[in-house]
Enzyme design. Structure first.
Site, PDB file in Angstrom:
ATOM      1  N   ARG A  53       0.853  -1.196   0.000  1.00  0.00           N
ATOM      2  CA  ARG A  53       0.000   0.000   0.000  1.00  0.00           C
ATOM      3  C   ARG A  53       0.888   1.246   0.000  1.00  0.00           C
ATOM      4  NH1 ARG A  53      -4.055   2.096   4.851  1.00  0.00           N
ATOM      5  NH2 ARG A  53      -2.153   2.280   6.083  1.00  0.00           N
ATOM      6  N   LYS A 109      -5.312  13.771  17.259  1.00  0.00           N
ATOM      7  CA  LYS A 109      -5.936  14.543  18.344  1.00  0.00           C
ATOM      8  C   LYS A 109      -6.011  13.743  19.634  1.00  0.00           C
ATOM      9  CE  LYS A 109      -8.242  13.206  15.159  1.00  0.00           C
ATOM     10  NZ  LYS A 109      -8.541  13.505  13.786  1.00  0.00           N
ATOM     11  N   GLU A 133      -2.024  21.076  13.141  1.00  0.00           N
ATOM     12  CA  GLU A 133      -3.195  21.710  12.506  1.00  0.00           C
ATOM     13  C   GLU A 133      -4.227  20.669  12.073  1.00  0.00           C
ATOM     14  OE1 GLU A 133      -5.552  24.183  12.004  1.00  0.00           O
ATOM     15  OE2 GLU A 133      -3.777  25.427  11.793  1.00  0.00           O
ATOM     16  N   ILE A 140      -9.707  22.930   8.114  1.00  0.00           N
ATOM     17  CA  ILE A 140      -9.947  24.308   8.589  1.00  0.00           C
ATOM     18  C   ILE A 140      -8.728  24.759   9.405  1.00  0.00           C
ATOM     19  CG2 ILE A 140     -11.450  25.803   9.952  1.00  0.00           C
ATOM     20  CD1 ILE A 140     -13.674  23.727   9.669  1.00  0.00           C
ATOM     21  N   GLU A 194     -17.148   5.132  10.700  1.00  0.00           N
ATOM     22  CA  GLU A 194     -16.217   4.015  10.803  1.00  0.00           C
ATOM     23  C   GLU A 194     -16.979   2.745  11.193  1.00  0.00           C
ATOM     24  OE1 GLU A 194     -12.859   4.413  10.559  1.00  0.00           O
ATOM     25  OE2 GLU A 194     -12.775   6.592  10.537  1.00  0.00           O
ATOM     26  N   ASP A 205     -14.156  11.906  20.143  1.00  0.00           N
ATOM     27  CA  ASP A 205     -13.341  12.591  19.131  1.00  0.00           C
ATOM     28  C   ASP A 205     -13.516  14.110  19.242  1.00  0.00           C
ATOM     29  OD1 ASP A 205     -11.829  12.581  16.442  1.00  0.00           O
ATOM     30  OD2 ASP A 205     -13.679  13.642  15.935  1.00  0.00           O
ATOM     31  N   LYS A 209     -10.732  17.178  20.379  1.00  0.00           N
ATOM     32  CA  LYS A 209     -10.475  18.402  19.597  1.00  0.00           C
ATOM     33  C   LYS A 209     -10.753  19.660  20.421  1.00  0.00           C
ATOM     34  CE  LYS A 209     -11.540  15.937  15.312  1.00  0.00           C
ATOM     35  NZ  LYS A 209     -12.647  15.502  14.445  1.00  0.00           N
ATOM     36  N   GLY A 306     -11.143  13.839   5.514  1.00  0.00           N
ATOM     37  CA  GLY A 306     -10.954  13.538   4.098  1.00  0.00           C
ATOM     38  C   GLY A 306      -9.494  13.671   3.709  1.00  0.00           C
TER      39      GLY A 306
HETATM   40  N1  HSE Z   1     -13.902  10.975  12.627  1.00  0.00           N
HETATM   41  C1  HSE Z   1     -13.768  12.387  12.501  1.00  0.00           C
HETATM   42  C2  HSE Z   1     -15.100  12.984  12.078  1.00  0.00           C
HETATM   43  C3  HSE Z   1     -12.758  12.827  11.491  1.00  0.00           C
HETATM   44  O1  HSE Z   1     -16.064  12.280  11.865  1.00  0.00           O
HETATM   45  O2  HSE Z   1     -15.146  14.199  11.988  1.00  0.00           O
HETATM   46  C4  HSE Z   1     -11.377  12.776  11.996  1.00  0.00           C
HETATM   47  O3  HSE Z   1     -11.206  13.563  13.116  1.00  0.00           O
END
Ligand code: HSE
Length: 444
Positions: A53, A109, A133, A140, A194, A205, A209, A306
């Site tokens: 890969r 993060k 970042e 962003i 996921e 998550d 952040k 992305g």
């Molecule tokens: N899993 C995160 C989201 C993206 O759904 O925004 C990566 O931080």
């Protein structure tokens, strides 16, 4: 720009979606990136357990290995990009890269929110940069904005939609009137969520952040363990519908706020007035609102995940490091915006001390005096009511129903006070089911 200067050498750990985007964007925009950075930027080495890969991602002329430590040990590598994720091996490798004198770029993060204090201290000691970042809101440039663009301000609060998966799910629930489980399955089928979406749907998550943004905004240590974390799994389609009838949309917000006693740090579903721009951020998009005392309210919107959007943030960090790596470490931008010897020890407040407004949904017996009891109890607790919505019993429970839903919006109150009042309300014989409590943010 010195034409003869050899490109800065980068080693990449993890050749997945973001790594592949980083290769593509670096190749496509290499001339412009070089003119900005002052010299070329070249990924010279890639480590991934799946070397086939990695070879497909890296193309010819890039050394591919399965052992990340071979990248760290290579004396020609100036910057290590960590795109492995998680707290385990990634933490070891980042610390080893720092110890080897490499600058680090990471999108991780989870790692920084939990182990940031250790990692930033090690980087400070060694005089290297750890740039992140890509860890918050993907493409962003919110870290840049908070750390550099807004340095004149005393930042007052930040509220962000910083998880695309949950925002996509909430948008679908609202649009189609579907329940959480149905939409989650659809999101997984479409690849928005996921296979194991726990960190996204449980708010973890987003909490990682907002923890990072809070530390930068207020100059405090990174303290994920003190964040209040609540996801969207218990959200009912009917609350989205009632909120809409009252002029609100429900969003999973990451919120951090400076108040007299300390700092609020919380992630939970929130009612947001439909007229706010933030309420209209739909699908998998991210947006962050930052309020500073001088600038007022600012809004940052874009793709939070992305391949190329996240690569955009990774490469911006590569350019920053390329520009600054020869500068005296003391004159670089501090990792958490404030100099390490000038950090604040403002405490993160417990939820009982948070002050906000609330949405309450109560299933009650449709009989005389119930509303009076409920409002009387709230009045005794000093909780002021902003709005009341009562549905017709037939509409709620079918024809002839003797139960109905009462929805109350409160004005600002301390959460501890509300919790006490809720316990009393719940004990009323005419309250027939567990009361649903959601927080409401006016963001004005
Ligand atoms: N899993 C995160 C989201 C993206 O759904 O925004 C990566 O931080």
């Amino acid at each position: 720009m010195t034409e003869s200067m050899k490109p800065i050498q980068v080693g990449l750990l993890g050749a997945g979606t973001v790594g592949s985007g980083t290769f593509k964007v670096l190749a496509r925009n290499q001339e412009e990136i070089k003119r900005r950075a002052g010299r070329g930027i070249e990924i010279a080495m890639v480590a991934d357990l799946d070397t086939a890969r990695a070879k497909a991602v890296a193309g010819d002329g890039v050394q591919v290995v399965s052992d990340a430590r071979a990248v760290i040990a290579n004396p020609d590598i100036d910057i290590v990009i960590e795109l492995i994720g998680g707290y385990g091996i990634a933490r070891q490798l980042v610390l080893e890269a720092i110890a080897a004198g490499k600058h680090v770029v990471t999108a991780n993060k989870a790692l920084l929110a939990v182990h940031g204090t250790e990692i930033f201290a090690a980087a400070h000691e060694k005089g290297v940069m750890v740039a992140f970042e890509a860890a918050v809101a993907g493409g962003i440039p919110i870290i840049k904005a908070l750390r550099e663009g807004l340095t004149a301000n005393s930042i007052q609060w930040i509220a962000g939609i910083i998880n695309g998966t949950t925002n996509f799910i909430l948008s679908e629930m609202r649009d189609k009137g579907l329940d959480f489980d149905t939409v989650l399955k659809e999101a997984q089928r479409l690849g928005y969520a996921e296979a194991d979406p726990t960190f996204d749907i449980e708010g973890v998550d987003a909490a990682h952040k907002v923890t990072l943004m809070s530390a930068i905004a207020f100059g405090t240590a990174v303290q994920f363990d003190k964040a209040h974390v609540e996801g969207i799994t218990k959200l009912a389609a009917q609350d989205i519908k009632y909120a809409e009838q009252l002029g609100y949309r429900i969003k999973l917000l990451g919120i951090t706020k400076r108040v007299a006693k300390g700092i609020e740090l919380r992630v939970h579903p929130s009612l947001v007035p439909s007229k706010r721009l933030l309420a209209n951020v739909e699908g998998a998009m991210n947006a962050v609102v930052v309020n500073g005392d001088a600038v007022g309210t600012t809004l940052y919107y874009g793709k939070g995940a992305g391949s190329e959007p996240t690569a955009s943030a990774v490469i911006a960090d590569l350019v920053d490091i390329t520009r600054l790596h020869t500068a005296d470490a003391a004159h670089r931008v501090p990792h958490l915006a404030f100099h390490p010897n000038a950090m604040s020890d403002l405490p993160i407040l417990p939820m009982s001390e948070v002050v906000t407004s609330y949405y309450l949904r109560m299933r009650v017996a449709d009989e005389a005096g119930v509303l009076a009891k409920v409002t009387g109890l709230l009045a005794n607790a000093g909780i002021s009511i902003d709005a009341v919505l009562q549905r017709e019993a037939d509409e709620v429970g079918g024809e002839g129903s003797t139960q109905t839903d009462v929805i109350i919006l409160t004005h600002d109150t301390r959460e501890g006070t509300l919790d006490d009042a809720l316990a009393q309300l719940q004990a009323l014989p005419s309250v027939l089911a567990p009361i649903v409590r959601l927080r409401k943010e006016e963001l004005s």
